[in-house]
Design a protein around this motif. Structure first.
Motif, PDB file in Angstrom:
ATOM      1  N   GLU A   1       0.832  -1.212   0.000  1.00 59.32           N
ATOM      2  CA  GLU A   1       0.000   0.000   0.000  1.00 59.32           C
ATOM      3  C   GLU A   1       0.862   1.256   0.000  1.00 59.32           C
ATOM      4  N   GLN A   2       1.986   1.214   0.697  1.00 57.29           N
ATOM      5  CA  GLN A   2       2.872   2.375   0.726  1.00 57.29           C
ATOM      6  C   GLN A   2       3.520   2.635  -0.621  1.00 57.29           C
ATOM      7  N   ILE A   3       3.974   1.580  -1.306  1.00 52.55           N
ATOM      8  CA  ILE A   3       4.672   1.814  -2.571  1.00 52.55           C
ATOM      9  C   ILE A   3       3.711   2.066  -3.726  1.00 52.55           C
ATOM     10  N   SER A   4       2.505   1.501  -3.645  1.00 54.14           N
ATOM     11  CA  SER A   4       1.567   1.669  -4.760  1.00 54.14           C
ATOM     12  C   SER A   4       0.669   2.889  -4.587  1.00 54.14           C
ATOM     13  N   GLY A   5       0.504   3.341  -3.346  1.00 54.75           N
ATOM     14  CA  GLY A   5      -0.373   4.482  -3.108  1.00 54.75           C
ATOM     15  C   GLY A   5      -1.848   4.116  -3.138  1.00 54.75           C
ATOM     16  N   ARG A   6      -2.150   2.825  -3.151  1.00 57.44           N
ATOM     17  CA  ARG A   6      -3.539   2.357  -3.164  1.00 57.44           C
ATOM     18  C   ARG A   6      -3.730   1.338  -2.054  1.00 57.44           C
ATOM     19  N   SER A   7      -4.942   1.291  -1.538  1.00 57.22           N
ATOM     20  CA  SER A   7      -5.220   0.259  -0.541  1.00 57.22           C
ATOM     21  C   SER A   7      -5.468  -1.066  -1.267  1.00 57.22           C
ATOM     22  N   VAL A   8      -5.110  -2.150  -0.611  1.00 58.55           N
ATOM     23  CA  VAL A   8      -5.314  -3.481  -1.182  1.00 58.55           C
ATOM     24  C   VAL A   8      -6.669  -3.983  -0.692  1.00 58.55           C
ATOM     25  N   PRO A   9      -7.601  -4.211  -1.602  1.00 59.73           N
ATOM     26  CA  PRO A   9      -8.916  -4.699  -1.181  1.00 59.73           C
ATOM     27  C   PRO A   9      -8.807  -6.099  -0.570  1.00 59.73           C
TER      28      PRO A   9
END
Length: 92
Positions: free
Chosen positions: A47-55
């Motif tokens: 989540e930190q590297i992608s900038g998106r939350s993982v569903p």
């Protein structure tokens, strides 16, 4: 945005099948470099590297990679030296 909006967006994207694919090779590399990390550690890192939350629907994919890597894990020389000291390494 609040968590409520992110959760709603994730639910909408799941409904219309727009959830982004995970970068499993990067997750696998993180798990290999951080032996003994937990599922939460791997999810937080991604989540930190992608900038998106993982569903939650994709947590199983990360857990599968974690299980595969845990089964293949072997301690390195550095791990053995730190656990048993230089006597183990000198005996090689």
């Amino acid at each position: 945005m609040t968590d409520f909006h992110n959760t709603s967006l994730d639910a909408y994207e799941a409904r219309v099948n727009r959830i982004e694919d995970l970068d499993l090779p990067a997750i696998r590399e993180f798990i290999q470099e951080h032996a003994g990390c937990s599922l939460d550690d791997a999810i937080d890192w991604y989540e930190q590297i992608s900038g998106r939350s993982v569903p939650e629907e994709q947590w199983k994919q990360i857990a599968e990679v974690l299980d595969e890597e845990a089964a293949d894990w072997e301690p390195s020389d550095d791990d053995m030296m730190s656990a048993y000291g230089t006597k183990w390494h000198d005996g090689l």
